[in-house]
Every structure is written in C-alpha cells, then in structure tokens.
Enzyme design. Structure first.
Site, PDB file in Angstrom:
ATOM      1  CB  SER A  40      -0.966   0.017   1.185  1.00 30.30           C
ATOM      2  OG  SER A  40      -0.275   0.229   2.396  1.00 30.30           O
ATOM      3  CE  LYS A  81      -2.862   2.181   4.685  1.00 26.16           C
ATOM      4  NZ  LYS A  81      -2.541   1.254   3.655  1.00 26.16           N
TER       5      LYS A  81
END
EC number: 3.4.21.89
Length: 189
Positions: A40, A81
């Site tokens: 990701s 993230k």
C-alpha cells in the site's frame, strides 16, 4: 572466594535487570520497530521493509502533511500510511490532483507513478471528504486523513474514515532493513 562469586552474580543480575528495564522503557514510550506489510505504500516503502516508529514526536509537535504514520486500524492490525489532510481541512481528489481546501497540492512522492501512467489511467477514483465514511465537510479536530502512496491498492481513509490522533502510534521515517534500502524517508519522497 564464595562471597566474591555471589557478589559478581548479583552485579550481573542487576546489570541485566537494568538493561531490560531501559529496553522496555525505550520500546514502550520512545521508539519501536515495525515491519511494512503489503504494497500500500509503494514505491516509497516496500513490503517487509523494517522501520523505526518515533512514539513521542506527536507529544511535542503537531502532525504535518505528508508525515508517514503508524496507527491502530483495528485491535489486531496496525497500518502505515501518509497524512494528507489535517484538522479543519477539506480533502478532495479530482483527475489525479489532490485538493486541500480547494487548492491543488503537489505530491512529489507520486511523481514516479504519474510519469509511468497512461493518459487515461487514474491513481485513485475522484472523491470528496463528504462522500467518504463519516460524511465530514472538513477533517474533525483530533483527527487526520491518511492515504497510502499506492492509491490503487491501499485501505486508508477512503474506506476507514478519518483517523483519531489517539490511534496513531507514531511517526516513522527510518528504514533500517534490508541494508540496501536503509534510508531516511522525507516528506518529499
């Protein structure tokens, strides 16, 4: 002689207890290792990269746009993230351009991906903050909006909603393993 050996053992036990105590304090309150799990954050972070999480940085400073953070996504899983939206900001993406409060914002860490895309290809579907879980007009106080760098393959605020600051474990910027990837990751990367 026996008393000297006993004192020597006692000194070793004290030294080991002190070392374990210091290691516990450092890991619990200051720094901790994390292993990147999945694609990701490509191309910035690779699957299985090992990093150090700075657990105290947000105790002394506010988060900044593009900080890479680790947070509790669930009771069993932590995610890594990039902070995109800060409290009080409106977030939207249209035609691969990030807009904060209606103004376009450069994302230099996506340049490589954008250069390799075909003209009709999208990094992510267009969205506005209102369309996402929570339906907020702006990022609420005490929360941040996060996205993975690999926008086409990331479970982030588009699915999870905004992330409460008290769920953030810390900020990370140091890859220490594998050795050939050892580096400091800046906001521009």
């Amino acid at each position: 002689m026996a008393k000297k050996k006993k004192n020597e053992w006692l000194d070793w036990i004290k030294a080991l207890l002190l070392a374990f105590g210091l290691a516990f304090i450092v890991r619990a309150f200051l720094f901790a290792p994390i292993v990147v799990d999945g694609p990701s954050m490509l191309p910035t972070l690779h699957d299985r990269d090992q990093m150090i999480v700075n657990k105290f940085s947000y105790l002394i400073q506010d988060p900044e746009r593009f900080d890479i953070v680790v947070f509790h996504a669930s009771a069993q899983k932590d995610f890594i993230k990039r902070i995109i939206g800060l409290p009080g900001e409106h977030v939207a993406v249209e035609d691969n351009v990030l807009y904060i409060d209606g103004e376009p914002v450069e994302e230099p860490f996506l340049d490589e991906q954008k250069d390799q895309m075909k003209p009709y290809q999208m990094l992510t579907n267009d969205f506005t903050l209102e369309e996402l879980p929570g339906g907020f007009e702006v990022v609420p106080d005490g929360h941040v909006f996060v996205l993975g760098d690999n926008r086409g393959n990331s479970t982030d605020s588009r699915m999870l909603g905004v992330i409460p600051m008290d769920e953030i474990i810390g900020k990370t910027s140091l890859i220490y393993w594998p050795f050939d990837r050892m580096q400091l990751i800046g906001k521009e990367e």
